[in-house]
Design an enzyme around this catalytic site. Sequence first.
Site, PDB file in Angstrom:
ATOM      1  N   GLY A  14      -3.733  12.500   5.941  1.00  0.00           N
ATOM      2  CA  GLY A  14      -3.899  11.474   6.982  1.00  0.00           C
ATOM      3  C   GLY A  14      -3.136  11.825   8.246  1.00  0.00           C
ATOM      4  O   GLY A  14      -2.617  10.952   8.947  1.00  0.00           O
ATOM      5  N   ALA A  15      -3.093  13.122   8.573  1.00  0.00           N
ATOM      6  CA  ALA A  15      -2.216  13.579   9.671  1.00  0.00           C
ATOM      7  C   ALA A  15      -2.939  13.694  11.008  1.00  0.00           C
ATOM      8  O   ALA A  15      -2.403  14.265  11.953  1.00  0.00           O
ATOM      9  CB  ALA A  15      -1.572  14.914   9.296  1.00  0.00           C
ATOM     10  N   VAL A  66      -9.184  12.308   0.374  1.00  0.00           N
ATOM     11  CA  VAL A  66      -8.395  12.109  -0.853  1.00  0.00           C
ATOM     12  C   VAL A  66      -9.195  11.418  -1.957  1.00  0.00           C
ATOM     13  O   VAL A  66      -8.779  11.417  -3.116  1.00  0.00           O
ATOM     14  CB  VAL A  66      -7.079  11.339  -0.572  1.00  0.00           C
ATOM     15  CG1 VAL A  66      -6.215  12.077   0.421  1.00  0.00           C
ATOM     16  CG2 VAL A  66      -7.353   9.907  -0.108  1.00  0.00           C
ATOM     17  N   SER A 142       3.734   0.342   1.408  1.00  0.00           N
ATOM     18  CA  SER A 142       3.716  -0.687   2.459  1.00  0.00           C
ATOM     19  C   SER A 142       4.504  -1.893   1.975  1.00  0.00           C
ATOM     20  O   SER A 142       4.550  -2.166   0.770  1.00  0.00           O
ATOM     21  CB  SER A 142       2.278  -1.131   2.748  1.00  0.00           C
ATOM     22  OG  SER A 142       2.284  -2.276   3.585  1.00  0.00           O
ATOM     23  N   TYR A 155      -5.668  -3.943  -0.582  1.00  0.00           N
ATOM     24  CA  TYR A 155      -4.683  -3.024   0.011  1.00  0.00           C
ATOM     25  C   TYR A 155      -3.295  -3.262  -0.594  1.00  0.00           C
ATOM     26  O   TYR A 155      -2.608  -2.307  -0.998  1.00  0.00           O
ATOM     27  CB  TYR A 155      -4.667  -3.255   1.524  1.00  0.00           C
ATOM     28  CG  TYR A 155      -3.638  -2.466   2.288  1.00  0.00           C
ATOM     29  CD1 TYR A 155      -3.794  -1.105   2.510  1.00  0.00           C
ATOM     30  CD2 TYR A 155      -2.496  -3.083   2.806  1.00  0.00           C
ATOM     31  CE1 TYR A 155      -2.852  -0.381   3.225  1.00  0.00           C
ATOM     32  CE2 TYR A 155      -1.558  -2.374   3.526  1.00  0.00           C
ATOM     33  CZ  TYR A 155      -1.737  -1.019   3.735  1.00  0.00           C
ATOM     34  OH  TYR A 155      -0.800  -0.306   4.442  1.00  0.00           O
ATOM     35  N   ALA A 157      -2.487  -4.657  -3.448  1.00  0.00           N
ATOM     36  CA  ALA A 157      -2.441  -4.269  -4.861  1.00  0.00           C
ATOM     37  C   ALA A 157      -2.353  -2.749  -4.996  1.00  0.00           C
ATOM     38  O   ALA A 157      -1.589  -2.219  -5.818  1.00  0.00           O
ATOM     39  CB  ALA A 157      -3.682  -4.792  -5.590  1.00  0.00           C
ATOM     40  N   LYS A 159      -1.095  -0.657  -2.816  1.00  0.00           N
ATOM     41  CA  LYS A 159       0.227  -0.185  -2.355  1.00  0.00           C
ATOM     42  C   LYS A 159       1.319  -0.516  -3.381  1.00  0.00           C
ATOM     43  O   LYS A 159       2.281   0.243  -3.537  1.00  0.00           O
ATOM     44  CB  LYS A 159       0.555  -0.783  -0.983  1.00  0.00           C
ATOM     45  CG  LYS A 159      -0.306  -0.217   0.144  1.00  0.00           C
ATOM     46  CD  LYS A 159      -0.107   1.295   0.330  1.00  0.00           C
ATOM     47  CE  LYS A 159      -0.803   1.825   1.558  1.00  0.00           C
ATOM     48  NZ  LYS A 159      -0.607   3.280   1.744  1.00  0.00           N
TER      49      LYS A 159
END
Length: 248
Positions: A14-15, A66, A142, A155, A157, A159
Site C-alpha cells: 500500500g505504498a 494482497v 487502527s 473494517y 472487525a 483491524k
Amino acid sequence: MDLQLTDKIALVTGASSGIGAATARLLAAEGADVVVGFQRNEQGAAATVEAVRQHGRRGFLCRLDVTDAGDVQRAVSELDLESRGLDILVQSSGVAPVGDFDKVSAGEWARVVAVNLNGPFHVLQAAIPLLRDGAAVVNVASVAGQTGVPHQAHYAAAKAGVINLTKSAARALAPRVRVNCVAPGMTLTEMGQITATALPPDYAQQKLLLQRFAEPEEIAACIAFLASPVSGFITGETLNANGGRDLR
Ligand SMILES: NC(=O)c1ccc[n+]([C@@H]2O[C@H](COP(=O)([O-])OP(=O)(O)OC[C@H]3O[C@@H](n4cnc5c(N)ncnc54)[C@H](O)[C@@H]3O)[C@@H](O)[C@H]2O)c1
C-alpha cells in the site's frame, strides 16, 4: 536517534499513497532500500520509488494485490530474485468504506475483511522464507479495531483481527523475527478523508487530547521505530498513535 536501517531491505504494501508512501520515504531516508508494493495507483507508487531513489537508495516497484494469492506468490518469488531477502515488512494496504451497520452486504463484508485481514496474513505467510534473522514485521491496524465503529463494522472487525494476528505471528516467528503493529487514529490521507465524512466536524476537538488528526509522517515514524533494531526488545505489541483518543 540512529534507527540503524542502513542497507536494510524493506517491503511496504500500500505504498502508493498515504501512510505507506510516507513510511517508504522515511525508511529510505534512514538508509533502507525499499520495495514499493502497490495495487492500482501505479503513478503514486512510481512517485514513491522516485522519492526512495532521491535518498540514494534502491527503490523497486512491485505490483501486489494482497487479496490475490497468485499475485502474492509471484511478488514474493520476484522479490527473492531481486532483493534476496527482507529485513522489514510493513503492511499498510487497506480499504475503509463507510456503510450503515444494517445495510452492509455479505459481499462488501467479505471484500473489506479480505483486504484488511486476509491480505496481511497471506503476505506475511508467503514472506516468511524471505525474512532474514532479526527481521521486523509491522502491521498497520487502527484504533477502530479497539473501539469498534458502527458505520465501519467490517473494517473495525478486520483491524481487531490484525491486532490479534500480530500476536499470533509474534509467537510463531519468535525469536527470529519480531512482529508488531501500529494502531493509528484519524490520519490525513485519502482514506482519512473518506472516514471523516462520517464524523461530526468537531470530532478532533471533542474526542482527541491533541485536538487534531495525524499527519501520515507521524504514523510512519511509529512504524519506522518498530521496524528498527532500536525497538529490538518489543514484539507482539500494538503502538497506539491516536492523539489521546483513549484518554478523553
Ligand atoms: N487514514 C486513517 O485515518 C487511518 C486510520 C487508522 C488506520 N489506517 C490504516 O493505515 C493504512 C494506510 O492507510 P492510509 O490512510 O495511508 O490510506 P490510503 O488509502 O492512502 O492507503 C491505503 C493503500 O492500500 C492500497 N490497497 C487497497 N487495496 C489493496 C489491495 N487489495 N492490495 C494492495 N494494496 C491495496 C491502496 O491502493 C492504498 O495505496 C491502512 O491499513 C489503514 O487501514 C488509516
